[in-house]
Scaffold this active site. Structure first.
Site, PDB file in Angstrom:
ATOM      1  N   HIS A  90       1.095  -1.258   0.139  1.00 26.99           N
ATOM      2  CA  HIS A  90       0.033  -0.181   0.382  1.00 26.99           C
ATOM      3  C   HIS A  90       1.251   1.246   0.029  1.00 26.99           C
ATOM      4  O   HIS A  90       1.794   1.113   0.497  1.00 26.99           O
ATOM      5  CB  HIS A  90      -0.741   0.413   1.398  1.00 26.99           C
ATOM      6  CG  HIS A  90       0.160   0.069   2.286  1.00 26.99           C
ATOM      7  ND1 HIS A  90       0.387  -0.874   3.709  1.00 26.99           N
ATOM      8  CD2 HIS A  90      -0.012   1.254   3.518  1.00 26.99           C
ATOM      9  CE1 HIS A  90       0.348  -0.593   4.194  1.00 26.99           C
ATOM     10  NE2 HIS A  90       0.876   0.572   4.093  1.00 26.99           N
TER      11      HIS A  90
HETATM   12  P1  TYD Z   1      -1.914  -3.096   6.971  1.00 22.80           P
HETATM   13  O1  TYD Z   1      -1.267  -1.141   7.672  1.00 22.80           O
HETATM   14  O2  TYD Z   1      -2.240  -2.491   6.208  1.00 22.80           O
HETATM   15  O3  TYD Z   1      -0.300  -3.675   7.915  1.00 22.80           O
HETATM   16  P2  TYD Z   1       1.185  -4.221   6.800  1.00 22.80           P
HETATM   17  O4  TYD Z   1       1.516  -2.876   5.829  1.00 22.80           O
HETATM   18  O5  TYD Z   1       1.881  -4.345   7.938  1.00 22.80           O
HETATM   19  O6  TYD Z   1       0.349  -5.179   6.045  1.00 22.80           O
HETATM   20  O7  TYD Z   1      -2.641  -2.972   8.694  1.00 22.80           O
HETATM   21  C1  TYD Z   1      -2.891  -5.034   8.893  1.00 22.80           C
HETATM   22  C2  TYD Z   1      -4.654  -4.261   9.143  1.00 22.80           C
HETATM   23  O8  TYD Z   1      -4.388  -4.281  11.380  1.00 22.80           O
HETATM   24  C3  TYD Z   1      -6.132  -3.774   9.282  1.00 22.80           C
HETATM   25  O9  TYD Z   1      -6.009  -4.076   8.898  1.00 22.80           O
HETATM   26  C4  TYD Z   1      -5.824  -2.553   9.688  1.00 22.80           C
HETATM   27  C5  TYD Z   1      -5.400  -2.834  10.961  1.00 22.80           C
HETATM   28  N1  TYD Z   1      -4.544  -1.741  11.885  1.00 22.80           N
HETATM   29  C6  TYD Z   1      -4.796  -1.051  12.756  1.00 22.80           C
HETATM   30  O10 TYD Z   1      -5.944  -1.453  12.808  1.00 22.80           O
HETATM   31  N2  TYD Z   1      -3.968   0.314  13.798  1.00 22.80           N
HETATM   32  C7  TYD Z   1      -2.900   0.917  13.132  1.00 22.80           C
HETATM   33  O11 TYD Z   1      -2.277   1.543  13.269  1.00 22.80           O
HETATM   34  C8  TYD Z   1      -2.550   0.174  11.333  1.00 22.80           C
HETATM   35  C9  TYD Z   1      -0.691   0.282  11.006  1.00 22.80           C
HETATM   36  C10 TYD Z   1      -3.075  -1.972  11.438  1.00 22.80           C
END
Ligand code: TYD
Length: 144
Positions: free
Chosen positions: A57
């Site tokens: 992302h």
């Molecule tokens: P995401 O940012 O997509 O993780 P990565 O980039 O490490 O793969 O987040 C994964 C999940 O966690 C998504 O459902 C959103 C949740 N999340 C939160 O609720 N709060 C946060 O601060 C973060 C970073 C993620």
């Protein structure tokens, strides 16, 4: 910083101070002194199974400092035109990411911890999770 025009060379690798004695080391990150934003949120990735890929992302506004607090991993960065892979493997090295860059994280070593200091609270509206949507977001810059 306009997230539509950020490019890979806007990413900064910063070396954090390291205070070491025979009992170990301390590294410190201070708002506005070591990084150009005030930290509003800290999160960390851990218990990462071998072969996992995270990220996938971009953010519209969020700035982040990413640190391999333990172990190592790769960050693949993409500004819509160019890609680069950066390996983080030291707890006193941080990667300062401006907004508007697609990132993927992989090649996590066993037991690694990815520590992230972020400029804003969690906001799903700040995410670009579709790569084509990301390219459209960057389109004005890419048309140049
Ligand atoms: P995401 O940012 O997509 O993780 P990565 O980039 O490490 O793969 O987040 C994964 C999940 O966690 C998504 O459902 C959103 C949740 N999340 C939160 O609720 N709060 C946060 O601060 C973060 C970073 C993620």
């Amino acid at each position: 910083m306009n997230p539509k025009s950020t490019i890979i060379s806007d990413v900064k690798r910063i070396e954090l101070n390291r205070i070491t004695d025979h009992n170990g080391s301390i590294s410190v990150v201070q708002n506005s002194l070591d990084i150009p934003f005030d930290v509003k949120r800290i999160y960390y990735l851990y218990d990462i199974p071998s072969g996992s890929e995270r990220g996938g992302h971009a953010h519209k506004f969020l700035q982040q400092l990413i640190i391999a607090a333990s172990g190592s991993f790769d960050i693949i960065l993409d500004d819509g035109k160019q890609k680069t892979t950066i390996n983080l493997n030291r707890p006193n090295i941080g990667l300062l990411l401006p907004p508007g860059l697609w990132r993927e994280l992989n090649n996590f070593s066993s037991g690694s911890i990815c520590l992230v200091l972020a400029s804003h609270e969690y906001d799903e509206q700040d995410y670009l999770r579709d790569y084509n949507e990301f390219l459209v977001f960057k389109a004005i810059f890419n048309a140049k």
